[in-house]
Each structure stands twice: as structure tokens, then as C-alpha cells.
Design an enzyme around this catalytic site. Structure first.
Site, PDB file in Angstrom:
ATOM      1  N   GLU A   1     -23.040   9.444  -9.355  1.00 12.41           N
ATOM      2  CA  GLU A   1     -22.615   8.040  -9.454  1.00 12.41           C
ATOM      3  C   GLU A   1     -21.821   7.602  -8.228  1.00 12.41           C
ATOM      4  OE1 GLU A   1     -21.096   6.817 -13.279  1.00 12.41           O
ATOM      5  OE2 GLU A   1     -19.932   5.202 -12.381  1.00 12.41           O
TER       6      GLU A   1
ATOM      7  N   LYS B   1     -15.122   6.669 -20.770  1.00 14.73           N
ATOM      8  CA  LYS B   1     -16.236   7.059 -19.899  1.00 14.73           C
ATOM      9  C   LYS B   1     -15.739   7.163 -18.464  1.00 14.73           C
ATOM     10  CE  LYS B   1     -20.186   6.498 -17.406  1.00 14.73           C
ATOM     11  NZ  LYS B   1     -20.316   6.228 -15.971  1.00 14.73           N
TER      12      LYS B   1
ATOM     13  N   ASP C   1     -19.179  23.982 -18.833  1.00 13.87           N
ATOM     14  CA  ASP C   1     -20.061  23.312 -19.781  1.00 13.87           C
ATOM     15  C   ASP C   1     -19.482  21.918 -20.051  1.00 13.87           C
ATOM     16  OD1 ASP C   1     -21.273  22.336 -22.055  1.00 13.87           O
ATOM     17  OD2 ASP C   1     -21.191  24.228 -23.158  1.00 13.87           O
TER      18      ASP C   1
ATOM     19  N   HIS D   1     -16.948  -1.861  -4.920  1.00  9.70           N
ATOM     20  CA  HIS D   1     -17.931  -0.792  -4.809  1.00  9.70           C
ATOM     21  C   HIS D   1     -19.300  -1.289  -4.392  1.00  9.70           C
ATOM     22  CE1 HIS D   1     -15.070   0.995  -7.946  1.00  9.70           C
ATOM     23  NE2 HIS D   1     -14.665   1.284  -6.737  1.00  9.70           N
TER      24      HIS D   1
HETATM   25  C1  MEV Z   1     -18.003   3.186 -14.679  1.00 12.87           C
HETATM   26  O1  MEV Z   1     -18.762   4.362 -14.578  1.00 12.87           O
HETATM   27  C2  MEV Z   1     -16.670   3.439 -15.341  1.00 12.87           C
HETATM   28  C3  MEV Z   1     -15.822   2.197 -15.629  1.00 12.87           C
HETATM   29  O2  MEV Z   1     -16.585   1.272 -16.387  1.00 12.87           O
HETATM   30  C4  MEV Z   1     -14.615   2.657 -16.393  1.00 12.87           C
HETATM   31  C5  MEV Z   1     -13.794   1.536 -16.997  1.00 12.87           C
HETATM   32  O3  MEV Z   1     -14.314   0.439 -17.272  1.00 12.87           O
HETATM   33  O4  MEV Z   1     -12.585   1.800 -17.260  1.00 12.87           O
HETATM   34  C6  MEV Z   1     -15.445   1.508 -14.354  1.00 12.87           C
END
Ligand code: MEV
Length: 423
Positions: A79, A259, A275, A374
Site C-alpha cells: 500500500e 485498519k 503470522d 498521498h
Molecule cells: C488507509 O489504508 C487507512 C486509513 O483509512 C486509516 C484511517 O482512516 O484512520 C487512512
């Protein structure tokens, strides 16, 4: 497909040939599989029906100051932005004095579940009375673990329903993740119990809810360090605290919040030969332990709103030895790069990375937004997907930025024009 039968018995070369014979791959595709197979002999031992090695990019994150020690952090991820965000978050914390961490013991739960239980309370007390004996049987199944200072420590019995009872063994797995050790210890205990009690055992296996292997990272950031071009540090800090509260209240936001944390944790997990599915399932199960699914980290304003304090606690069923750590040369190289020496230290680094990742994501989200910062990285991925050679990417990305376009079709058009110009 008959020629693919007994695929597992074929040598690696025979497997590639069989795919060719069946016209499932072209000559070029076979060459790609061969080229990517960095170590077929090892791959064939690691998994079944081995074809090739699937490469993921590895990069380094900087600025990690953890308990007054500096770390280089190898991260494996496909990513864009994850490593840049990680270093950015870590740099802010570095200027604030670094991360402070603590880890608990490294115990994994293993469960032996009984079904068709006639009298759950009776079974519970019977099992509890046998604690000494059951721990001894578990430890005899893996004497080397005890010699290294680990082993089965204690047990608990949970009545899950009137007919379903779980016997849980807490096992100190020392420097290893320990899934195999735990499972073989459990099976030895289950075999013994099958002879002792008439109640059937439904299954025995480790639990991934590793709430006895926790790591916590804390950082305290002077709010001025959070300033962005259009917004003061104070405002960013207030909004980050609000975003943290949101992740405590709303599972839809919490899932994304977490995430982002796991973007960093998983990337280190892979680099260190761990793992990551076990770590993922532990994290998400832990996030819902209090009833609702919540954000794993929290950010709060402290000291008259001059400091933003971040805290993250994660269950980290990780290993520093065992698994693929000895088999995969890059994992050994990464151990060397980080200079991490123990499982506890690995946990400290991983939880700090999770917090840095979350810091960077929240700071961007509440200021300029996640896309803008980004965009160049995202554009690079689009331009590569459009078929550009690595050397062409920068030119096309700049043209797309000038046109304020982000779509694949524009990238393809620009690339075609670029190629026309060359002829
Ligand atoms: C993207 O991979 C992760 C984010 O969405 C995390 C977040 O929103 O806190 C940028």
C-alpha cells in the site's frame, strides 16, 4: 484437468510443465513464475503445491524512538503511503521524547471444549481440582519449553452454555509465537481427559484472542508539533481527540481507524516473519471485548490542552523464533536491521508502529484529508497500472497533477502521447 492430478507429487519443474501442457500458462508466464521463484527448494518445503514466490515491496521506516532506543523498522506492504505515514508519525513522536511502552507476560490461551455436558458446574469443579495434573501433562508434552522457562502456567474453566464448557490453559510460549506447541500440549491434555471424563471433547486448539500477551505504547505530543499549513496544532489536536472519541462510539469508523493501525502492525509482522492473520484476528477480537467494537487507540488532550496523549494497547501473539524466522533469509536480515533481540522488544516496536500509523492517519484526516498528502504516491500506482516503465512514471505523474486528473484513462492517454513523441 487430469494432468494436474497429483500436482503435489510433481517436482516444481513438472508442475510448471503441467500448467504449460494444459495451456493454462504461456511461455512468458512460465518465465515469470520461474523468475519470481527466488528459492524453489525452500518454497516447496514451506507450502503445498508450490509454484513461485510472490514478492511484496519492503521499505524502511525511520524516526522510531522507543523507550529511549532508536530503531530502524522494516515494513512489507503493497500500500502506497503506509511507510511515509509511519515515518512521519514516528518523527512527531521523536520530537516529543519518543514512545513509552510496556508489555505483559507472553501467554497464549489454548482451549479444550467439551460438548453434550450434562452438569456444567460439576465438570468445572472436576477440571479445576485437577489443575496440577493437567498442567503437568501439558508440560510433559513439550518439556523443552519448560526448560526454556516457559510452559503451561494456570487454567480456567468457562461455562459457555449449559452443555458447552471450555477449559482454557494459559501457556507461556517464551520467544515463540507457539501455535504448534500450544496445540500439541492441548491434544495431550485432551487425550488424558477423554479417559477421565465421559463428556466428549468437541475440539482443542489455541485461541487467537491473546489478551494475556498485551503491549501498550504511549506518546505525549506538544500540540504545536501537530500544526498543518491551514490549521493550528491546537485545532489539529482537538480534532484528533474528537476523531478518537468517534472511533469509540461508531463501529463503522472504528473499523477504519483500526485498519490504519494494522497497516503498520501487519507490515512489520510480515517483515519479521510473523503470522499476521493471527495478529489481525487478535486485534479485532480484542477491539470488541468490552461489548462494542471500538477503536484500539485513544487520543486525549492533557495538561491544559497543551499536550495530546495517545495510547494503544494491542494483543500481540508474535514470535521472535520459530515459524518462518529461520527459514526465510529476509526475515533474518530484518532481525539484523532492527537489532531487536527478544519477543518483548518486537512487541514494543509493533505497538509503537501501530500508534505512529494511527497518529499520521488522524492528523491527515482532520486537516488536509487523506488523499491530498498521498496523491503523488497514489498517482504513481495508477501510472504504473497504465503500463508505464518505472523511468517514465515521474513525468506522467507531473502531467496528471497539472491536469488535476487521477484516472487510469488519462494516465493511458498521456502515456500513449509520450510514446508517440518518441517515434
Ligand atoms: C488507509 O489504508 C487507512 C486509513 O483509512 C486509516 C484511517 O482512516 O484512520 C487512512
Amino acid at each position: 484437468m487430469t494432468n494436474l492430478s497429483k500436482f503435489y507429487q510433481k517436482t516444481w519443474m513438472q508442475r510448471l510443465q503441467a500448467l504449460m501442457d494444459q495451456q493454462l500458462i504461456s511461455v512468458e508466464q512460465r518465465q515469470l513464475l520461474e523468475k519470481s521463484a527466488t528459492d524453489p527448494a525452500v518454497g516447496d518445503q514451506q507450502i503445498e503445491n508450490y509454484l513461485t514466490h510472490y514478492g511484496l515491496p519492503e521499505g524502511l521506516a525511520f524516526h522510531y524512538l522507543i523507550d529511549q532506543r532508536r530503531y530502524l523498522v522494516p515494513m512489507v506492504t503493497e500500500e502506497p503511503s503506509v511507510i511515509a505515514a509511519s515515518s512521519h508519525g514516528a518523527a512527531i513522536v521523536e520530537k516529543s521524547g519518543g514512545f513509552y511502552t510496556k508489555v505483559t507476560d507472553h501467554l497464549l490461551w489454548g482451549q479444550i471444549v467439551f460438548e453434550q455436558v450434562a452438569n456444567a458446574e460439576k465438570l468445572k469443579s472436576l477440571l479445576e481440582q485437577q489443575q496440577e495434573k493437567l498442567l503437568q501433562i501439558a508440560n510433559q508434552a513439550h518439556p523443552s519449553l519448560q526448560q526454556r522457562g516457559g510452559g503451561a502456567r494456570y487454567l480456567r474453566v468457562r461455562i459457555l452454555a449449559s452443555d458447552l464448557v471450555s477449559l482454557d490453559l494459559a501457556i507461556d510460549t517464551q520467544q515463540a509465537m507457539g501455535a504448534n506447541m500450544v496445540n500439541s500440549m492441548l491434544e495431550a491434555v485432551a487425550d488424558y481427559l477423554r479417559e477421565q471424563v465421559s463428556t466428549p471433547v468437541l475440539l482443542s486448539v489455541l485461541s487467537n484472542l491473546a489478551d494475556q500477551a498485551l503491549a501498550t505504547a504511549v506518546c505525549r505530543i506538544p500540540v504545536e508539533l501537530l500544526a498543518r499549513p491551514q490549521i493550528t496544532g491546537q485545532q489539529v489536536a482537538q480534532k484528533m481527540a474528537a476523531a478518537s472519541r468517534l472511533a469509540q462510539l461508531d463501529p463503522y469508523r472504528a473499523a477504519t481507524h483500526n485498519k490504519g493501525i494494522m497497516n503498520g502492525v501487519d507490515a512489520v509482522a510480515i517483515a519479521m516473519g510473523n503470522d499476521w492473520r493471527a495478529i489481525e484476528s487478535a486485534a479485532h477480537a480484542f477491539a470488541v471485548k468490552k461489548g462494542n467494537y471500538r477503536g484500539l487507540s485513544q487520543w486525549q488532550l492533557k495538561s491544559d490542552e497543551s499536550v495530546l496523549e495517545g495510547t494503544l494497547t494491542l494483543p500481540l501473539p508474535v514470535g521472535f523464533v520459530g515459524g518462518s524466522t529461520k527459514i526465510v533469509p529476509l526475515v533474518q536480515l530484518n532481525h539484523h536491521l532492527t537489532a531487536i533481540k527478544s519477543v518483548g522488544e518486537l512487541e514494543k516496536v509493533m505497538v509503537s508502529v501501530g500508534l505512529a500509523q494511527n497518529l499520521a492517519a488522524l492528523q491527515a484526516l482532520v486537516s488536509e484529508g487523506i488523499q491530498q498528502g498521498h496523491m503523488r504516491l497514489q498517482l504513481r500506482a495508477t501510472v504504473l497500472a497504465a503500463g508505464a516503465q518505472p523511468a517514465e512514471v515521474a513525468t506522467i505523474v507531473t502531467k496528471m497533477q497539472q491536469l488535476q486528473r487521477t484516472d487510469l484513462a488519462t494516465a493511458q492517454n498521456l502515456l500513449a502521447k509520450e510514446h508517440e513523441g518518441e517515434h
